[in-house]
Write an enzyme that holds these catalytic residues in place. Sequence first.
Site, PDB file in Angstrom:
ATOM      1  N   ASP A  24       1.048  -1.134   0.022  1.00 42.89           N
ATOM      2  CA  ASP A  24      -0.061  -0.037   0.135  1.00 42.89           C
ATOM      3  C   ASP A  24       0.840   1.202  -0.074  1.00 42.89           C
ATOM      4  O   ASP A  24       2.007   0.966   0.346  1.00 42.89           O
ATOM      5  CB  ASP A  24      -0.983  -0.290   1.220  1.00 42.89           C
ATOM      6  CG  ASP A  24      -1.928   1.228   1.383  1.00 42.89           C
ATOM      7  OD1 ASP A  24      -2.182   1.535   0.467  1.00 42.89           O
ATOM      8  OD2 ASP A  24      -1.803   1.675   2.493  1.00 42.89           O
ATOM      9  N   ASP A  26      -0.288   5.060   0.726  1.00 43.71           N
ATOM     10  CA  ASP A  26      -0.657   6.061   1.783  1.00 43.71           C
ATOM     11  C   ASP A  26      -0.740   5.317   3.191  1.00 43.71           C
ATOM     12  O   ASP A  26      -1.605   4.680   3.217  1.00 43.71           O
ATOM     13  CB  ASP A  26      -1.902   7.021   1.693  1.00 43.71           C
ATOM     14  CG  ASP A  26      -1.907   7.841   0.398  1.00 43.71           C
ATOM     15  OD1 ASP A  26      -1.356   8.935   0.693  1.00 43.71           O
ATOM     16  OD2 ASP A  26      -2.050   7.270  -0.553  1.00 43.71           O
TER      17      ASP A  26
END
Length: 251
Positions: A24, A26
Site C-alpha cells: 500500500d 498512503d
Amino acid sequence: MSKTPSSPSLDRLPSPARAAFLLDFDGTLVDIAPTPESVVVAPGLRDTLRRLREKCGNALAVISGRPIEQIDHFLPDVPYAVAGEHGIAIRHAPGQPIERAALPPVPGAWMEEAEKLAATHPGVRIEHKKAGLVLHYRGAPDAGPALGRIADEWVGATNGAFHVQAAKMAWEIRPAGIDKGHAVEALMQSAPFAGRLPIFVGDDVTDEDGMRAAVSLGGVGFRIPDDFPDPAAFRAWLARLAQGGDGAWGG
C-alpha cells in the site's frame, strides 16, 4: 498478523527468490498527510524500493486507492507493477497499457450533492474518482457520521452496484466486487509474481482484502500499526531487507 507494534520476524518471510512484495502507499510507504497532494516521499525510499525490486526479481508492486498516475508521480519507475483505485486499474508491467475493470456509471446527482455537502460543511473535501468518489472529513471530524449516512443512502439505491468503504477520516463510494484482494490475485497470475509467495503490507480497512488474498495464496499480510508502529518503522524494515544478503531473510 501479530498484535504488538514490533517488526515481524524475518523467519516469517520467504527467500528473495520466492517473495513478491505488494505494498500500500498512503499510511504504509508514506506518512498520512492532510491532503493526498501533500504527502512526502521520505529520502531514500525510492532507492530502497528499487534495491528490493532487484533483489526479488522485479516482483514488487504498489496497490493503492490512488489513480495509477499519482503513484507514477510519487514513485516514478520504482514499482514493476501498479494497481490503482483499489484494483479497478492495473498495470502489470512498466510500459504496458492500464487494464480497467468494467464499471457501473457513477450517478451524476452524487457529484452535485457532494459539492453541496462540502459547501455546507467547511473542512469537508470531495475527491472525485473515475469509478466513484471519496468524502474526506479529516478537516471536519464532526461531519463524519452525517456523511456516512448520506453515502449509505446513495449506495442503497444502486441495487448492490456500489458500496461504502470506511477509510481513515473518509467514506469512499466505489463499485462492489473489486478491491485490493482482486488486485493481488490478478497480479499474482503473471510474471514476475507468478509462483512466488505474496507479502502484502497495508494500514487501513481497505487493505484487509489484500491481506486475506495474500494469505490465501500462501503468503503473509502485515498491518500498520499491528506489525509495525508506523510507516517510518516499516520503511526502516524495508531498508534492512533491501540492504541485507539473502541470509538475512527467511526460507
